[in-house]
Design a protein around this motif. Structure first.
Motif, PDB file in Angstrom:
ATOM      1  N   ALA A  16       2.642   1.452  -3.426  1.00  0.00           N
ATOM      2  CA  ALA A  16       1.746   1.648  -4.573  1.00  0.00           C
ATOM      3  C   ALA A  16       1.637   3.111  -4.975  1.00  0.00           C
ATOM      4  CB  ALA A  16       0.373   1.081  -4.237  1.00  0.00           C
ATOM      5  N   HIS A  17       1.385   3.958  -3.987  1.00  0.00           N
ATOM      6  CA  HIS A  17       1.180   5.370  -4.298  1.00  0.00           C
ATOM      7  C   HIS A  17       2.423   5.983  -4.930  1.00  0.00           C
ATOM      8  CE1 HIS A  17       0.771   9.725  -3.326  1.00  0.00           C
ATOM      9  NE2 HIS A  17      -0.421   9.474  -3.855  1.00  0.00           N
ATOM     10  N   ALA A  71       0.838  -1.199   0.000  1.00  0.00           N
ATOM     11  CA  ALA A  71       0.000   0.000   0.000  1.00  0.00           C
ATOM     12  C   ALA A  71       0.869   1.245   0.000  1.00  0.00           C
ATOM     13  CB  ALA A  71      -0.912  -0.018   1.225  1.00  0.00           C
ATOM     14  N   LEU A 113      -1.363  -5.541  -4.410  1.00  0.00           N
ATOM     15  CA  LEU A 113      -2.360  -5.007  -3.484  1.00  0.00           C
ATOM     16  C   LEU A 113      -3.535  -5.974  -3.358  1.00  0.00           C
ATOM     17  CD1 LEU A 113      -2.303  -1.294  -4.631  1.00  0.00           C
ATOM     18  CD2 LEU A 113      -1.673  -2.138  -2.368  1.00  0.00           C
ATOM     19  N   ASP A 132       1.786  -1.533 -13.599  1.00  0.00           N
ATOM     20  CA  ASP A 132       0.558  -1.201 -12.878  1.00  0.00           C
ATOM     21  C   ASP A 132      -0.133  -2.465 -12.386  1.00  0.00           C
ATOM     22  OD1 ASP A 132      -1.535   0.386 -11.919  1.00  0.00           O
ATOM     23  OD2 ASP A 132      -2.710   0.009 -13.753  1.00  0.00           O
ATOM     24  N   GLU A 171      -8.237  -9.825  -2.056  1.00  0.00           N
ATOM     25  CA  GLU A 171      -9.456  -9.379  -2.725  1.00  0.00           C
ATOM     26  C   GLU A 171     -10.114 -10.557  -3.424  1.00  0.00           C
ATOM     27  OE1 GLU A 171      -9.179  -4.700  -3.817  1.00  0.00           O
ATOM     28  OE2 GLU A 171      -8.970  -6.177  -5.393  1.00  0.00           O
ATOM     29  N   SER A 179      -2.392  -8.984  -1.317  1.00  0.00           N
ATOM     30  CA  SER A 179      -2.256  -8.738   0.116  1.00  0.00           C
ATOM     31  C   SER A 179      -3.611  -8.461   0.739  1.00  0.00           C
ATOM     32  CB  SER A 179      -1.305  -7.575   0.360  1.00  0.00           C
ATOM     33  OG  SER A 179      -1.849  -6.406  -0.196  1.00  0.00           O
ATOM     34  N   ALA A 180      -4.475  -7.859  -0.001  1.00  0.00           N
ATOM     35  CA  ALA A 180      -5.791  -7.556   0.549  1.00  0.00           C
ATOM     36  C   ALA A 180      -6.734  -8.737   0.385  1.00  0.00           C
ATOM     37  CB  ALA A 180      -6.366  -6.334  -0.145  1.00  0.00           C
ATOM     38  N   ARG A 214      -1.060  -3.519  -8.716  1.00  0.00           N
ATOM     39  CA  ARG A 214      -2.458  -3.834  -8.453  1.00  0.00           C
ATOM     40  C   ARG A 214      -2.583  -5.279  -7.940  1.00  0.00           C
ATOM     41  NH1 ARG A 214      -7.064  -1.283 -10.674  1.00  0.00           N
ATOM     42  NH2 ARG A 214      -5.743  -0.112 -12.090  1.00  0.00           N
ATOM     43  N   LYS A 240       2.854   4.448  -8.446  1.00  0.00           N
ATOM     44  CA  LYS A 240       1.817   4.780  -9.420  1.00  0.00           C
ATOM     45  C   LYS A 240       1.951   6.197  -9.966  1.00  0.00           C
ATOM     46  CE  LYS A 240      -1.766   1.401  -8.522  1.00  0.00           C
ATOM     47  NZ  LYS A 240      -2.234   1.220  -9.906  1.00  0.00           N
TER      48      LYS A 240
END
Lengths: 124, 736
Positions: B506-507, B503, B556, B549, B562, B559-560, B553, B510
């Motif tokens: 990423a910012h 996280a 993320l 990207d 999703e 790890s999340a 993505r 990106k």
């Protein structure tokens, strides 16, 4: 009349290339702002048709800036397009709660993607 | 010295009897009678004279008391008087009451009574004490002889006084010796019959007093603080009240007979308390109670002096050496008895403790549901508890049990190892412990532990093995669950770390990507007509930005955790997409791609982008491992495993078992391979074998996570020929 776009992002490299690209591709009048603290002042002076706003910025983040804009009687009706590097759904959801259903575009975004979102937003 | 036992009737009395009978004889014989009388009188006088002479010649002493009107009127003391009493007869005559005074105070009443009886015509001998002129105590026997007139009245009586002191002393010694023997006998009887220590000590004291003639007997035991504690007594009351005796030498109360006997482990005799300084702390008390003699004897329990037995008498020098030696024997017997009682008690305590411990052990074993067994190593047969049978699946125990039977119950896969460890334990004598599986008669498999300890027999041979056994199936299951959940926890923690990191990263990543993306679009727009190569480069740049990207993505997403966006896909097209994405890297390293894809694969339900990412990661790793060229071979095929032994749907750490078929992808390279010691770490986050700046250490972590999210499996191994082989399996979807 050229559409006026204010892009607020602490990343100067990004605002510069967005300005260049949008100006050559769509002849928008683009104003860069890398210091979000100046947002209200610059917006009043520039009177943009749309504001592109980064969310994660040091000191004053997109949410704070948006709140200031929405609190301003003159600026409150200007549409805002969130352009953010934050892609995690959870975080976006959190920010959405704050900004109230604004459109958002994830970085990295293509020129076409960005223009499409801007036009769509301006149309509404 | 002779002892006069009896006195014959006196000649005088005999003659009087003759006279009386002669009085009735015929008168004509009177003359003859008178002559006879004259002759007889002459003989009588001669006899009397002889008698007195005889009496005068004995060492004893004779006195004569003349009686008139029932009163003693004069006393004659014979020449032996001085011999016996020390006083001359003249002294006796001059001092009328000397005879009375020389009689021992305690015997005067008896002597006066005897004299009165003599006057009254009754003579009986009396033994009594007198005090000799030299002050010594003498025993005498006083034997009276009565003289009566024709009317039967006592006119005088003689008393024969015989010195019997030596006899008395001998008798007293015999009596004392008998008393000592009586003590010995009584105490020995008590020792045989009384098993209780306190009762025995009480009885010993009682015997000493009642049979031994002692005034007081008591037994004291040494306390830890060296004071002597009264534990038993008999006889005189009061003397011991509040008495203080210690075993230490540094106090007067420790230097008396008891303290000394205990401290020096020897008998101590105080012949006369009055004149012995050792008794100083108690001599007032002893005087008050009339005690003159004390002897103390150490009591030993198991060769250690633990107390003392003491006896008290009212006479100084009460016992001589012979008697003392008997008492020493008594104290030895007491010591022996107390030692025996102590040892018996100790044995009983030990036995009780053993019983108690066995009982507790039994309870503990039962509470812990542990079975126990004893195996005879010679006959190989065993006895065992009920619980043992239950563990092996028998509600009622089998009639017999043996090592061979035990081994039969052991799971075939464990049998050889169990037997080996058991035999090794028997051979070495070391304790045996093993956890293994058994198969019960109902065919259920249980995990048990067994332990054993080799016991040697009397000849030192290994004769027996004692052991225990317990069911640990639940523990084993729980352990497995725990291990799984620990692995899950570790993985979760890893993922959370990656998530936080991703996280944050990423910012930052990106934004540069956004600039690149926009710049590319700008360039594409402003550049004049470009040739194919430039257009290709621009496209590759766009793809690269897209891939970067996607990585971010994907990381993320991974790890999340999703939710996937799964759709039925053709895995071959996914592979081809991925190979295209690494085309540039491949050509840079001169890596040849060899594909062998099964065109009839059933579809798999996957999130296309994520699985593409997984393949890209694997391909990239392989290409990076071949910097000087090589071959990347990718093969796909359809597999229908038949594994009826496993439950459908069950999973293990290294694979999964499904009822239906799956699609397999094998990726092989001819690269450097993975060092064997690193193989176990390749899925760890941030672990990399690539040079600095080349890899992130997240590739395989993300890849594995993606495959796991799809319920698939990923195995990576070194190939014997060199390089690595990755095998991916995805569950195939059966389209109805």
């Amino acid at each position: 009349m050229k559409r006026k776009i204010l892009i607020i992002d602490d990343e100067a490299g990004f605002t510069k290339i967005v300005k260049l690209t949008l100006e050559v591709k769509k002849s928008y009048d683009v104003r860069e702002l890398n210091n979000p603290a100046m947002a209200v002042r610059v917006a009043r002076e520039f009177s943009p048709d749309i504001i592109l706003l980064d969310i994660v910025m040091p000191e004053l983040d997109g949410g704070d800036v948006l709140a200031q804009l929405r609190a301003d009687p003159v600026l409150r009706r200007i549409p805002v397009l969130l352009v953010t590097a934050t892609v995690r759904k959870k975080e976006v959801d959190e920010h959405k709660g704050l900004i109230g259903g604004e459109l958002f575009v994830a970085k990295p975004v293509s020129a076409e993607g960005l223009i499409e979102s801007i036009e769509e937003h301006l149309a509404t | 010295m002779s002892v006069i036992r009896d006195i014959s009737p006196s000649p005088l009395e005999k003659e009087e009897g003759i006279l009386a009978s002669s009085a009735i004889r015929d008168i004509t014989e009177r003359k003859q009678f008178e002559e006879g009388l004259k002759r007889t009188m002459g003989e009588l006088q001669e006899s009397e004279s002889r008698y007195r002479h005889l009496l005068a010649s004995v060492t004893d002493y004779i006195y004569t008391v003349k009686i008139s009107e029932g009163q003693a009127v004069s006393t004659f003391h014979g020449p032996g008087c001085e011999n016996v009493t020390g006083y001359t007869s003249k002294e006796c005559v001059n001092d009328t009451y000397l005879w009375y005074r020389m009689v021992h105070e305690g015997d005067r009443d008896a002597v006066v009574r005897q004299a009165a009886m003599c006057v009254a015509g009754k003579a009986a001998p009396l033994e009594h004490r007198i005090i000799h002129k030299d002050g010594s105590l003498r025993w005498v026997r006083n034997t009276p002889v009565l003289h009566k007139d024709d009317k039967g009245r006592v006119t005088e009586y003689d008393g024969l006084i015989t010195d019997i002191t030596e006899r008395k002393q001998a008798e007293e010694r015999i009596a004392q010796l008998n008393r000592a023997r009586a003590i010995l006998g009584g105490i020995d009887r008590a020792i045989v019959h009384i098993p209780d220590q306190q009762e025995l000590l009480d009885e010993i004291c009682r015997v000493a007093v009642e049979q031994g003639g002692f005034k007081l007997a008591w037994i004291g035991m040494v306390s830890p603080d060296e004071s002597v504690r009264l534990v038993a007594k008999a006889g005189l009351t009061g003397y011991l009240d509040g008495i203080r005796v210690v075993a230490r030498h540094d106090e007067p109360e420790g230097r008396g007979p008891v303290g000394t006997a205990i401290r020096e482990n020897r008998p101590v005799v105080i012949e006369d308390i009055d004149s012995d300084s050792r008794m100083a702390p108690w001599d007032d008390r002893a005087r008050q109670f009339g005690l003159r003699y004390v002897a103390a004897f150490p009591i030993r329990i198991k060769d250690k002096v633990t107390g003392s037995f003491q006896v008290y008498a009212q006479l100084a020098g009460f016992f001589d050496e012979n008697e003392l030696s008997l008492l020493i024997q008594v104290s030895g017997d007491i010591s022996f008895a107390l030692t025996a009682i102590e040892e018996t008690a100790e044995l009983e305590r030990t036995e009780a403790a053993l019983r108690n411990s066995e009982h507790r052990l039994r309870l503990a074993l039962e509470a812990a549901q542990i079975g126990d067994w004893e195996l005879d190593l010679v006959s190989q047969t065993a006895c065992r508890s009920l619980r043992h049978g239950q563990i092996f699946g028998y509600a009622d125990p089998l009639p017999e049990w043996s090592y061979a039977l035990f081994l039969k119950h052991v799971h075939p896969e464990d049998r050889a190892r169990v037997d080996h460890s058991f035999q090794e334990s028997v051979a070495t004598g070391r304790n045996w412990y093993f956890e293994f599986r058994i198969i019960r008669p109902d065919q259920t498999v249980r995990w048990i532990w067994a332990c054993g300890s080799v016991i040697k027999d009397d000849s030192g041979q290994r004769g027996q093995m004692l052991g225990m056994v317990g069911d640990i199936t639940e523990r084993k299951v729980a352990e497995e669950k725990l291990r799984e959940s620990q692995m899950l926890l570790i993985n979760t923690e890893k993922m959370e770390t990656i998530g936080r990191l991703a996280a944050g990263v990423a910012h930052e990543v990106k934004n540069p990507l956004a600039i690149s993306r926009m710049s590319l679009d700008y360039l594409s727009h402003v550049l004049p007509e470009v040739d194919g190569t430039v257009a290709g480069v621009l496209k590759d740049m766009g793809d690269a930005i897209g891939r970067a990207d996607t990585i971010i993505r994907g990381l993320l997403d991974f790890s999340a955790a999703e939710e996937l966006d799964p759709k039925p896909e053709d895995l071959n097209s996914v592979i081809e997409k991925a190979t295209l994405m690494v085309k540039h890297d491949r050509s840079m390293n001169h890596v040849q791609l060899v594909t062998n894809l099964d065109r009839d694969l059933p579809p798999v339900v996957i999130d296309r982008n994520k699985v593409v990412q997984a393949f890209v990661n694997l391909f990239t790793n392989s290409i990076d491992a071949m910097p000087d060229g090589g071959t990347l071979a990718v093969r796909s095929y359809f597999e229908q495993p038949s594994n009826p032994g496993k439950d459908p749907g069950s999973r293990s750490l290294d694979g999964f078992y499904v009822d239906d078929s799956h699609v397999v992808v094998e990726i092989e390279d001819s690269g450097s391979g993975i060092p064997p010691d690193k193989l176990s770490k390749i899925f760890d986050p941030f672990f990399t074998t690539k040079p600095p700046g080349k890899g992130t250490g997240l590739g395989l972590t993300v890849t594995q996570k993606i495959i796991e999210l799809h319920g698939g499996s990923l195995e990576i191994n070194n190939r014997p020929e060199g390089g690595i082989r990755s095998v991916l399996k995805f569950q195939a979807t059966i389209i109805q």
